[in-house]
Design an enzyme around this catalytic site. Structure first.
Site, PDB file in Angstrom:
ATOM      1  N   ALA A 132       0.851  -1.199   0.000  1.00 35.42           N
ATOM      2  CA  ALA A 132       0.000   0.000   0.000  1.00 35.42           C
ATOM      3  C   ALA A 132       0.881   1.241   0.000  1.00 35.42           C
ATOM      4  O   ALA A 132       2.107   1.170   0.008  1.00 35.42           O
ATOM      5  CB  ALA A 132      -0.928  -0.018   1.216  1.00 35.42           C
ATOM      6  N   SER A 133       0.249   2.396   0.021  1.00 35.82           N
ATOM      7  CA  SER A 133       0.965   3.661  -0.147  1.00 35.82           C
ATOM      8  C   SER A 133       2.086   3.853   0.861  1.00 35.82           C
ATOM      9  O   SER A 133       3.160   4.328   0.503  1.00 35.82           O
ATOM     10  CB  SER A 133      -0.012   4.825  -0.103  1.00 35.82           C
ATOM     11  OG  SER A 133      -0.755   4.802   1.094  1.00 35.82           O
ATOM     12  N   GLY A 134       1.862   3.508   2.101  1.00 34.68           N
ATOM     13  CA  GLY A 134       2.922   3.668   3.101  1.00 34.68           C
ATOM     14  C   GLY A 134       4.111   2.789   2.790  1.00 34.68           C
ATOM     15  O   GLY A 134       5.261   3.209   2.934  1.00 34.68           O
TER      16      GLY A 134
END
Length: 104
Positions: free
Chosen positions: A23-25
């Site tokens: 995911a983005s993190g």
């Protein structure tokens, strides 16, 4: 965390490894590494692109819940007024704010 990864990368090799989903993190942190290793079918995405708004008005009616919102400003209720649908101008603002800037 990103800063710490960059500081570490200044003194030793840093390799980020992603498995099937990131995911983005995860991919943001990986960008601080010198090398990123992924699988052929690794799915990466940004959770910031997925958004929505519930309209709970009928549910509130059914259970006898009454919510009153006191606000000041044209878009003050944008996310607070879940008991009603968006007005057209609110819908446009909401849709425009959900644009993936990474995708442009």
């Amino acid at each position: 965390m990103w800063r710490e990864i960059r500081l570490l990368a200044a003194s030793k090799p840093v390799i980020a490894s992603m498995s099937d989903v990131a995911a983005s993190g995860g991919y943001y942190m990986a960008m601080a590494a010198e090398t990123i290793v992924i699988e052929n079918l690794t799915l990466t995405g940004s959770i910031g692109v997925v958004t929505g708004k519930f309209n709970l008005g009928k549910l509130y009616e059914k259970i006898g819940f009454n919510k009153e919102v006191i606000s000041r400003g044209r878009y003050a209720e944008l996310l607070a007024a879940e008991q009603r649908p968006f007005r057209p101008d609110e819908a446009e603002l909401f849709a425009n704010s959900a644009v993936c800037t990474e995708c442009l």
